[in-house]
Design a protein around this motif. Sequence first.
Motif, PDB file in Angstrom:
ATOM      1  N   ARG A  21       0.845  -1.211   0.000  1.00 16.37           N
ATOM      2  CA  ARG A  21       0.000   0.000   0.000  1.00 16.37           C
ATOM      3  C   ARG A  21       0.875   1.254   0.000  1.00 16.37           C
ATOM      4  N   ARG A  30       2.316   1.879  -3.413  1.00 14.61           N
ATOM      5  CA  ARG A  30       1.298   2.474  -4.278  1.00 14.61           C
ATOM      6  C   ARG A  30       1.143   3.956  -3.957  1.00 14.61           C
ATOM      7  N   GLU A  31       1.006   4.297  -2.670  1.00  8.32           N
ATOM      8  CA  GLU A  31       0.766   5.686  -2.281  1.00  8.32           C
ATOM      9  C   GLU A  31       1.945   6.596  -2.612  1.00  8.32           C
ATOM     10  N   VAL A  40       3.519   4.821  -7.037  1.00  6.01           N
ATOM     11  CA  VAL A  40       2.601   4.591  -8.153  1.00  6.01           C
ATOM     12  C   VAL A  40       1.590   5.723  -8.288  1.00  6.01           C
ATOM     13  N   ASP A  41       0.933   6.092  -7.183  1.00  8.83           N
ATOM     14  CA  ASP A  41      -0.121   7.105  -7.257  1.00  8.83           C
ATOM     15  C   ASP A  41       0.403   8.508  -7.558  1.00  8.83           C
ATOM     16  N   ALA A  42       1.691   8.735  -7.393  1.00 13.48           N
ATOM     17  CA  ALA A  42       2.272  10.051  -7.683  1.00 13.48           C
ATOM     18  C   ALA A  42       2.463  10.271  -9.182  1.00 13.48           C
ATOM     19  N   THR A  88       1.364   9.552 -13.406  1.00 16.03           N
ATOM     20  CA  THR A  88       0.331   9.172 -14.369  1.00 16.03           C
ATOM     21  C   THR A  88       0.739   7.817 -14.959  1.00 16.03           C
TER      22      THR A  88
END
Length: 159
Positions: free
Chosen positions: A120, A123-124, A127-129, A131
């Motif tokens: 998690r 991802r935070e 990955v989530d940072a 596009t």
Amino acid sequence: MSTRRFPTRDELRIWRDYLETGDLVRASLAARLQRSSGLSPGDYAVLLALSEAPGGRMRSSTLAETIGWERSRVSHHLGRMEKRDLIRRENCTTDNRGAEVVLAPAGQAAFQEATRPHLRDIREIFVDALTPEQLAAAGEIAAALRAQLAHPTAPRGLA
């Protein structure tokens, strides 16, 4: 006589941004991993490699190669992990000259408990940072750098 070409000011700025950002990402992930599980990134790397190995065991020299560490570093780290009952060292069943590192039940449990929060966090923080296009570009950049390091004299794009 060839002239050496040095990076431009902009190239050096990008290089520093790359290094500093990588350090920040690794430090953030390490702090969260330590806080949530009590494991260091080194502990996690060892436990991951052992969890993926047949029978949860491998030679310490193979472990060093798998996680990209020098053998002496692995040996010292394994000693600390062994004191915490995360791993065991046993005589190699196929070769009397070596030892195998074995994933202990406490190590398996610690790894399993740490994995979901760690994934998690990846991802935070990472990955989530980005596009989807930036994430793909990051993968391409990593592949190009690995290829350059594997074949340092090959022209770009041909390694």
